[in-house]
Design a protein around this motif. Structure first.
Motif, PDB file in Angstrom:
ATOM      1  N   LEU A  69       0.813  -1.214   0.000  1.00 39.63           N
ATOM      2  CA  LEU A  69       0.000   0.000   0.000  1.00 39.63           C
ATOM      3  C   LEU A  69       0.846   1.263   0.000  1.00 39.63           C
ATOM      4  O   LEU A  69       0.557   2.216  -0.750  1.00 39.63           O
ATOM      5  N   PHE A  70       1.904   1.288   0.810  1.00 39.70           N
ATOM      6  CA  PHE A  70       2.613   2.545   1.036  1.00 39.70           C
ATOM      7  C   PHE A  70       3.975   2.660   0.359  1.00 39.70           C
ATOM      8  O   PHE A  70       4.466   3.782   0.178  1.00 39.70           O
ATOM      9  N   VAL A 110       2.974   6.475   9.083  1.00 36.45           N
ATOM     10  CA  VAL A 110       1.515   6.449   9.024  1.00 36.45           C
ATOM     11  C   VAL A 110       0.991   5.952  10.363  1.00 36.45           C
ATOM     12  O   VAL A 110       1.207   4.797  10.733  1.00 36.45           O
ATOM     13  N   TRP A 118      -4.778   4.323   9.180  1.00 37.37           N
ATOM     14  CA  TRP A 118      -5.364   4.600   7.873  1.00 37.37           C
ATOM     15  C   TRP A 118      -6.638   3.805   7.687  1.00 37.37           C
ATOM     16  O   TRP A 118      -6.870   2.787   8.350  1.00 37.37           O
ATOM     17  N   GLU A 123      -8.684   2.691   4.102  1.00 33.43           N
ATOM     18  CA  GLU A 123      -8.606   2.735   2.643  1.00 33.43           C
ATOM     19  C   GLU A 123      -7.402   3.602   2.246  1.00 33.43           C
ATOM     20  O   GLU A 123      -6.288   3.308   2.650  1.00 33.43           O
ATOM     21  N   ARG A 124      -7.610   4.699   1.495  1.00 33.09           N
ATOM     22  CA  ARG A 124      -6.482   5.560   1.103  1.00 33.09           C
ATOM     23  C   ARG A 124      -6.487   6.883   1.869  1.00 33.09           C
ATOM     24  O   ARG A 124      -5.875   7.865   1.440  1.00 33.09           O
ATOM     25  N   LEU A 125      -7.146   6.878   2.999  1.00 32.07           N
ATOM     26  CA  LEU A 125      -7.216   8.057   3.847  1.00 32.07           C
ATOM     27  C   LEU A 125      -6.310   7.835   5.061  1.00 32.07           C
ATOM     28  O   LEU A 125      -6.519   6.905   5.841  1.00 32.07           O
ATOM     29  N   ILE A 126      -5.312   8.674   5.192  1.00 28.45           N
ATOM     30  CA  ILE A 126      -4.346   8.553   6.275  1.00 28.45           C
ATOM     31  C   ILE A 126      -4.766   9.484   7.406  1.00 28.45           C
ATOM     32  O   ILE A 126      -5.021  10.674   7.195  1.00 28.45           O
ATOM     33  N   GLU A 131       3.201  12.846   5.048  1.00 28.21           N
ATOM     34  CA  GLU A 131       2.837  13.564   3.820  1.00 28.21           C
ATOM     35  C   GLU A 131       4.023  13.731   2.871  1.00 28.21           C
ATOM     36  O   GLU A 131       3.894  13.565   1.657  1.00 28.21           O
ATOM     37  N   LEU A 160       4.520  10.488   0.955  1.00 35.14           N
ATOM     38  CA  LEU A 160       3.425   9.936   0.139  1.00 35.14           C
ATOM     39  C   LEU A 160       2.732  10.948  -0.753  1.00 35.14           C
ATOM     40  O   LEU A 160       1.801  10.597  -1.466  1.00 35.14           O
ATOM     41  N   PHE A 218      -3.037   9.525  -2.019  1.00 37.36           N
ATOM     42  CA  PHE A 218      -3.549   9.359  -0.665  1.00 37.36           C
ATOM     43  C   PHE A 218      -4.151  10.690  -0.219  1.00 37.36           C
ATOM     44  O   PHE A 218      -3.776  11.755  -0.720  1.00 37.36           O
ATOM     45  N   PHE A 230      -5.246  12.967   3.372  1.00 37.28           N
ATOM     46  CA  PHE A 230      -4.784  13.113   4.745  1.00 37.28           C
ATOM     47  C   PHE A 230      -5.854  13.824   5.559  1.00 37.28           C
ATOM     48  O   PHE A 230      -6.443  14.813   5.114  1.00 37.28           O
TER      49      PHE A 230
END
Length: 238
Positions: free
Chosen positions: A10-11, A171, A174, A176-179, A190, A193, A200, A202
């Motif tokens: 993912l990251f 991170v 999180w 999904e794609r929301l950190i 930030e 990513l 992503f 934030f």
């Protein structure tokens, strides 16, 4: 369950994260092997009641004004130890059990107990109380973050955490794609990513109010409830 491979897929997707991961991967092999083998499951089942019970079990931390203790950086971050304890026990322990586990469990002893005894031997008696205070403070900080996780998951949000995400990709949590940034302030991840594609997003949870539970200051439940509703609207708009 969340594995280190899930986290890496993912990251580890930008030039910045690849450089950061490769640098970390080539340093302390015993740390790398432990973190890459870690599976996060029990941590995602922790309830708010369990967090509050753990908070009430911990003593209030005092000062850590001994420089050697304040600046102590063992190979394993406290997050590594705490996540290991939770997964082996299958639940969140209270402070006395956490302390006893770190002495009795071979892996936890190598990560925390033995390095702590070594630094105390170097510093002397003055360092013993300061180190205890530091570990208690770290334990309460871990509980604060788990409290946020438990409240948000209680609202049906599939919030995830893993020590690889925390210590390597910066991170905290999180979905999904929301950190998420449960601690407030600038997003630690930030810079690593920001160039990811797909992107992503934030979110600062906006926590400004806290409630004392035992020795801990936990983020306000009312503010976390509002943040959870806001996140649901962002992730799944009507």
């Amino acid at each position: 369950m969340t594995t280190a491979l899930d986290v890496r897929r993912l990251f580890n997707v930008t030039q910045e994260t690849r450089l950061h991961f490769n640098h970390w991967y080539g340093k302390r092999k015993h740390v790398v092997e432990h973190v890459m083998a870690h599976r996060a499951a029990a941590i995602h089942r922790v309830t708010v009641d369990e967090v509050e019970a753990a908070c009430r079990s911990a003593p209030p931390p005092g000062p850590t004004d001994v420089p050697e203790i304040r600046d102590w950086r063992p190979d394993f971050a406290f997050a590594h130890v705490a996540h290991h304890v939770v997964e082996v026990l299958g639940r969140l322990p209270c402070w006395p059990e956490f302390r006893e586990f770190c002495e009795a469990d071979e892996r936890a002893r190598a990560m925390l107990w033995t390095p702590a005894r070594e630094v105390i031997a170097e510093v002397g008696a003055a360092g013993r109380e300061a180190l205890r205070n530091r570990v208690v403070s770290d334990f309460l900080g871990f509980l604060r973050d788990v409290h946020v996780l438990a409240v948000l998951r209680g609202h049906g949000l599939d919030v995830r955490v893993h020590p690889l995400a925390d210590t390597v990709f910066k991170v905290d949590a999180w979905v999904e794609r929301l950190i998420l940034n449960p601690r407030g302030g600038p997003q630690r991840s930030e810079a690593l990513l920001v160039h990811a594609m797909p992107p992503f997003f934030f979110s600062d949870l906006g926590i400004t109010e806290f409630t004392r539970v035992g020795a801990a200051l936990l983020p306000s439940r009312a503010q976390l409830d509002r943040a959870a509703r806001r996140l649901r609207d962002v992730l799944h708009p009507a």
